[in-house]
Each structure stands twice: as C-alpha cells, then as structure tokens.
Design an enzyme around this catalytic site. Structure first.
Site, mmCIF file in Angstrom:
data_model
loop_
_atom_site.group_PDB
_atom_site.id
_atom_site.type_symbol
_atom_site.label_atom_id
_atom_site.label_comp_id
_atom_site.label_asym_id
_atom_site.label_seq_id
_atom_site.Cartn_x
_atom_site.Cartn_y
_atom_site.Cartn_z
ATOM 1 N N ALA A 134 0.839 -1.198 0.000
ATOM 2 C CA ALA A 134 0.000 0.000 0.000
ATOM 3 C C ALA A 134 0.877 1.251 0.000
ATOM 4 C CB ALA A 134 -0.910 -0.013 1.220
ATOM 5 N N ARG A 179 0.978 3.756 1.813
ATOM 6 C CA ARG A 179 1.462 4.254 3.110
ATOM 7 C C ARG A 179 2.760 3.573 3.527
ATOM 8 N NH1 ARG A 179 -3.070 1.205 3.973
ATOM 9 N NH2 ARG A 179 -2.833 -0.698 5.235
ATOM 10 N N TYR A 180 3.104 2.479 2.846
ATOM 11 C CA TYR A 180 4.327 1.751 3.196
ATOM 12 C C TYR A 180 5.493 2.065 2.260
ATOM 13 C CZ TYR A 180 1.083 -1.079 5.960
ATOM 14 O OH TYR A 180 0.144 -1.492 6.854
ATOM 15 N N THR A 181 5.210 2.359 1.013
ATOM 16 C CA THR A 181 6.285 2.547 0.045
ATOM 17 C C THR A 181 6.753 4.000 0.007
ATOM 18 O OG1 THR A 181 4.715 2.956 -1.762
ATOM 19 C CG2 THR A 181 5.408 0.682 -1.397
#
Length: 749
Positions: free
Chosen positions: A123, A125-127
């Site tokens: 997602a 928000r992680y990358t």
C-alpha cells in the site's frame, strides 16, 4: 451537429435522444483526450504527467531523499487529478516497475510488485518514492518557457499541458489504453536506436521508412526474451501502425535439463510452471518427469524442466511448450496517439518521428526565445546600472534632493522605468568600483550569448544541429544496449495425440474373417495366436504404436487405421469393417506400417508397380481412397518398404523368370497403375497364363534366397548380377528345379 432545444422559463428542454447523444460524445472525447491516450510530445497520459509534475514540485528529484508515496498521491489528487487514489497509485507503481516500463520514471523503495505478480505491491502508506534520473528527460526544461500551462480542475493552480521531453518517450516507454471506440498499444523501444533514427531524420529529412527500420529493427521490451517475428512483418507493423509481434522465452540445456532463463514481458514464471504441471497431470507431457523453480536474487528467472530421459528431443518438447504455454506470447501493436494537432490518430513510425521532431524543434525554439528575452531584459538593466555608475555623484544627488527621483532619473539620463527602478533598488555596498567591473564582464558574456541565440534562431540548420546535439547527449546519458534480441524462429507446434504416443513395437494381425488386433513386440507368432472357430491367420505387419497402419483391399483402395486404437492381441480383436467401409465383394489383401515419409512399393501380379509415400496413401475417411489401378482380374501384391534410394527390386514371374533392377527406375506416383516391372507378353497376361508372383527389396551386397519347395537357391554378387537388367525386361530363367518359386528371402550382410 446541431441540437435543437427550447426554453421554458429558466429550464432548457431537450429531447432525451439529443441529450444522451451529446452527453456520450462529450464523455467519449474526454476519455480519449484526457485519460486513455498518450500525447505524442511527451508520451504520457494526463495522470502520468500529473504524477511526475507533482513529484517535481515536491522536490523529489533523483538526488533527493525518498518520500512516502501517499504524500505524492495526496498532492496529485488534491491539486491536479480529482479521481480515485487506488487508480492513481497503480499508475504510479507502473512507472516504477522495471519489468513494466523500459525506462522507469520513478525510483521506488519498498515492495513495488514482482514479475510473477505485478499487483502484489504494498500500500502507498508503506512505500517511498522519488523521481528516477530518466525523468529529467521530461522535466529539465519545464521552467524555461517551453510548456503551455492550463488551470487545474478548480482554477487555483496551473499545470503543464505537455512536458518538454528531450526524447520521444512515446516510443521509448510505449503505453496501453482503452478509450471509447479506440485503443492504443504502443510497445517500448530502445533509446539509442530511436535517438539514432531521430538524428538520421534531422540530417536526412527525406529518409524513408526502410531507412528508419534499419535503425529501429523492432520493439525492445523490458525483458531478455527474444522477439521472433520476421523483419518483414515488423516493417509491415511500422508501415500500417497496427499488427502484432511474438516473444519467446530463452532456454538452454544444462546436464540434460532444460533451463529457462528469460520470459516474455509480463509473463509470470509461476503461471508457466502451473500450465506445464497441468499438462503433466492430464498425461499430455509423458516426456517430462519433474519441474523446479530455481529463481533467486541473482537469477530472477530460472525455471528447470527435467526430461524423462536423454533420448527426448528437447527442441520438439520446447516447441510444444511454446505453442501451449505463455513461454511464447503475442503482443498487439496499435500506434494510436494524440498528435501535436490535438487529434487522435494511428500513425506509422516515420510519421511519429517526423511529427515529434517538429514538436521538439518548436519546444527548443520557445526555450531559446525565452532565454533570449531574459538576456535582453538583463542587458537592458545592466545598461541602466552602467549609466548610474558612470554618473554616480549626480545620481546620488538626484536621489537625495528630488521628490520624484525616478522621474528625474528617467528624464536626466534617458532611462526607462525598469532601469530607473533597478538603480533605486541598488544597495549602497553595490556602489563600489568592483561592481562596475562585474557589470562590464556580465555585459560581455550576455552579449555573446545574445548573438549566439540570435544566430541559432535565425538559422534552420543551426537549430537542427542543436536539437541533434541535445538528443545525442540524452542518449549518451540514459541509453543502454538492446534487451530483447531479434531472432527469426520457426512457428511452434503443439504435440498431436500421435506425438504423445510411445514408439513401442507392435505387430498388427488380420484374420481370414477380417478380425484385426495389435500385439506388442515384433517377435510374435501371429499364426499361433488364438482365433475364433473356423477362422485363422491371414496377414501381419510389424510397426510402431505411433505409426499408422495402412490396409489395401482387392480393388486397390487404401485405408488408414491409427495403430494405437486397435484392440490388444490378448483378445481375438474386432471386425475391421467397424473401422473401414469395404466395397461390396472386396476384402483386405495387404497390410503395411510406417512413417508418413517412408517410401513404399505398390504392385499387382499383372507385372506393374510404382513407388509412393505412406503419407500419400493416408485416408481420413472410412471409405478410403483409390490408389492402385488393377488390370482386369489382377490382384494386389504385398506392399514393400523401400529403405534407401539405391535399393534393388527382384521380380519373379510364374514362368520362373527373375529380373533384378534398381528401384529408382520406377516412378514415384500418388496413384495409378504404375510402370511395367517385368515384361509379361500381353496375350499371356490377358489370359493370366503368366503372372508376377513375387517381389523382394534388396540392398547392394544382400543375398537373395529363392525358396522352391524344399530347395533353396542363394544368389549373391556375380550370380545375382546374371539376372540384372533394366526395368520392364523379360528377365532370365532360373535354374531347373527353382522355377516354381514359393517365396523370396533377403539375407543382409
């Protein structure tokens, strides 16, 4: 198209038909122009352009620190692209995947998917992400007056209509899209090849498509698999703007195993293994014993196929896998894009490059004109500042004493308002003698630049040279070698049902009453098999399970049976009439097995015969096909396989005459009566007083054995040479006691 409408007070009345037609056309144009098709100039769709521009505005250059992808997506949605965040992020991911984009525009950190599952990315928000160095090709000239700007969706910000690309990105990274009533499928190409073609067109504007295709021989996908489409077909694609090409996986042999080292673009190795495993479970790949996936960080693609034995033809096995799995894949090409005139069109390769160079030349011209205006404005200011330095005392007095020093300066020294403002804005520390020297030095540099810019803008040749130099510099900085080799290959062919059969030896046996069966092996005592009461052995032939069995009836018709479908010899077989439809009164007189290309002799006891091929005798229907034309009352002799071109034929007549001649003297036909093998006088043949009773095939050096009752005569070398002659001769009489020949045998050396 005119749409009639009426007004009733403040309400516009429109027929439903007209309203829906106009609304659909408006929506279609929006999807075509503002969503699905790339622009020829920068090769980008609006969402891609907005992502790259938003990242540049956030300062996410290739040298900057990574920033959360959610931040970028938030800026894109909030400022330029009011659509779904998941669709926007997916477009961003695509530009970061090196296996999707030939030249990625985004440098990602984290899980951005894999070739096995491109949508397995984490997602947003992680990358984290930033622009790749290649993005400079699109953005470097953005603030230099090269782009047209348009208000964003709410009118609070401006965004570029098209980025000032220094290379034809529309060909380098390609793109796909589905609009309303049209679609686009542009494959990626090699940067150095495309840049070379652009430079060639700048030097030779009349260059043909053939010239360009020599420099751009085909697409260059982001994988090392080979493109197997012939060069003529690729040229046809570039001529029409439409077509398709094929990619095939690379493989090698290592210690008897097949190792696949590169897959076609967008093909999952896991899916390929699933496809092969499914065929193994369905017993369609008996020649494969096991599969392994040895892919790792050092070898992104390493799929191992283990043949069942070293005798397996790996070329044939891979041809089957190419035809039945994603190891070979077809890609559509539709060079549809929005041109510099703002209209979608399918263009040929030359048209794309010519139009892009025209657009790029306009971009460079705008950049130079923008810079030239900046230089002129600065020179204008410097001229005013120089006046101030030369009259520093008087300027200071005017500033100290006059109520309106700007007007007085303009009147006293003939300055413009801009120059006067620049003098009034000077800081005291800039009134030193050293500053005067700096101004003169800057004036000299800017004057040289102004003259250079004016020379370039005033000469088409210099303009082309500049465009070419910049293209070559970009190609040198970002170019790389071709990844997808171009190799012409033969078309892959899947195994047929017969190909999957083993070549086990079998003996086909036919009884007197027409019951047929197949016994495993060639060492079979066909006469010793069990038969129904009143039945017995009639014919047998040795063959292979994967070879067809051919039957010849008493009328000269041939029939084909699949040997693997015949019942086992453990039983008593089944009626041959269940497989074929014999003419009334006809019966099967001969059997033969062999490969389609095997040469075979067909002959009748009237003394005539010809050579043909097993494949020519094959019939797909129960009714068979007429092959051997029989003279009146003549009978079919057993067919004989001809092993080599130098074989000899031995023909014996009922009068005890033997003729040996080369088989090559007989013609090769598909059907007919054939030519005379041994001469039988017409009267005797018509009355059937003399017949050709035996025929044998010999190789040079073989021994011919004449069996006559209990006596056996061996003929070899000079003895056999006594009976040699041309085809159609009468032959020589055999010795007394051997003229009633029962059979012929051949003993090989």
């Amino acid at each position: 198209m005119s749409v009639e409408s009426t007004f009733d007070g403040d309400t516009e009345k429109l027929s439903l038909r007209d309203f829906t037609e106009k609304a659909y056309l408006d929506y279609s144009m929006y999807v075509i122009l503002d969503r699905a098709l790339p622009h020829l100039g920068d090769g980008m769709k609006p969402v891609q352009r907005r992502i790259v521009y938003a990242m540049s505005e956030l300062g996410l250059k290739a040298t900057a620190k990574y920033k959360k992808s959610a931040r970028t997506v938030g800026d894109v949605l909030g400022k330029f692209h009011p659509h779904g965040d998941s669709a926007c992020y997916e477009a961003m991911v695509l530009m970061a995947q090196s296996f999707s984009y030939r030249y990625p525009l985004i440098d990602g950190q984290g899980n951005w998917g894999s070739p096995d599952d491109p949508k397995s990315f984490a997602a947003m928000r992680y990358t984290e992400s930033r622009l790749a160095p290649y993005a400079e090709v699109l953005l470097k000239e953005l603030g230099q007056g090269t782009a047209n700007w348009t208000p964003n969706f709410d009118g609070t910000l401006d965004e570029p209509e098209v980025l000032p690309a220094r290379l034809p990105n529309v060909l380098l990274n390609g793109g796909t899209g589905i609009a309303v009533g049209m679609a686009t499928d542009i494959p990626p190409h090699n940067l150095r090849e495309v840049a070379g073609a652009c430079c060639h067109l700048l030097d030779h504007p009349s260059a043909t498509l053939d010239d360009i295709c020599r420099m751009i021989p085909g697409p260059d996908m982001p994988t090392e698999a080979e493109i197997i489409t012939p060069a003529a077909d690729l040229k046809q694609i570039y001529t029409s703007g439409r077509g398709s090409f094929r990619m095939r996986a690379l493989w090698t042999r290592e210690d008897g195993e097949i190792v696949i080292t590169a897959l076609p673009a967008q093909v999952s190795g896991a899916k390929v293994l699933e496809q092969i495993a499914a065929q193994m479970q369905q017993k369609k790949l008996p020649m494969v014993s096991d599969l392994r996936d040895e892919s790792d960080h050092e070898n992104p693609t390493r799929l191992v196929v283990i043949p069942r034995s070293n005798r397996i033809d790996c070329e044939q096995l891979m041809a089957h896998l190419f035809a039945t799995t994603d190891l070979e894949r077809s890609y559509r090409v539709n060079l549809n894009m929005i041109g510099i005139d703002g209209r979608p069109q399918v263009k040929d390769l030359r048209q794309i490059l010519v139009e892009w160079l025209s657009w790029r030349t306009g971009v460079v011209r705008r950049r130079l004109e923008f810079r030239l205006q900046k230089v002129r404005d600065r020179l204008h200011l410097l001229d005013g500042l120089m006046v101030a330095y030369l009259n520093i005392d008087e300027v200071i007095a005017i500033i100290r004493e006059e109520e309106k020093p700007k007007d007085e300066l303009m009147q006293r020294f003939g300055l413009t308002g801009v120059q006067a403002d620049a003098i009034l804005d000077l800081k005291l520390r800039h009134l030193a003698r050293l500053e005067e020297m700096k101004i003169r030095g800057e004036q000299d540099e800017l004057e040289k630049e102004r003259k250079m810019l004016e020379r370039i803008l005033g000469s088409d040749a210099r303009m082309r040279t500049l465009v070419r130099t910049e293209i070559e510099a970009a190609a040198e900085e970002f170019g790389d070698a071709r990844r997808s080799p171009l190799t012409e290959r033969s078309e892959a062919r899947a195994f047929s049902e017969k190909d999957l059969l083993s070549a086990d030896p079998v003996t086909v046996v036919l009884s007197k009453q027409g019951w047929i069966r197949a016994a495993k092996g060639h060492e079979i005592d066909a006469e010793g098999l069990s038969y129904k009461s009143g039945d017995g052995f009639k014919l047998a032939c040795a063959g292979r399970m994967n070879q067809p069995t051919l039957l010849l009836d008493s009328t000269g018709r041939s029939y084909t049976l699949d040997t693997h479908t015949l019942p086992s010899a453990r039983g008593q077989g089944e009626p041959v009439t269940g497989h074929i439809s014999l003419p009334k009164g006809a019966m099967v007189d001969a059997l033969v097995c062999g490969q389609d290309n095997d040469a075979i002799l067909l002959a009748s006891d009237a003394g005539y015969g010809f050579m043909t091929r097993i494949g020519q005798l094959t019939s797909k229907t129960k009714n068979g096909k007429a092959v051997l034309t029989l003279p009146s009352a003549a009978q079919v002799l057993p067919p004989l396989l001809i092993p080599s071109a130098d074989a000899l034929l031995a023909a014996v007549s009922s009068e005890g005459r033997l003729l040996v001649f080369p088989a090559a003297e007989l013609p090769e036909l598909t059907r007919g009566k054939g030519n005379k093998m041994i001469n039988i006088p017409s009267a005797r043949a018509a009355a059937r007083e003399e017949l050709m009773t035996q025929v044998a095939v010999l190789a040079p050096g073989d021994t011919l054995v004449i069996n006559a009752g209990r006596q056996h005569l061996k003929l070899k070398g000079a003895e056999l040479e006594h009976y040699r002659g041309e085809r159609g001769r009468r032959g020589n009489k055999l010795p007394r006691g051997y003229q009633r020949v029962d059979s012929l045998e051949v003993i090989s050396d």
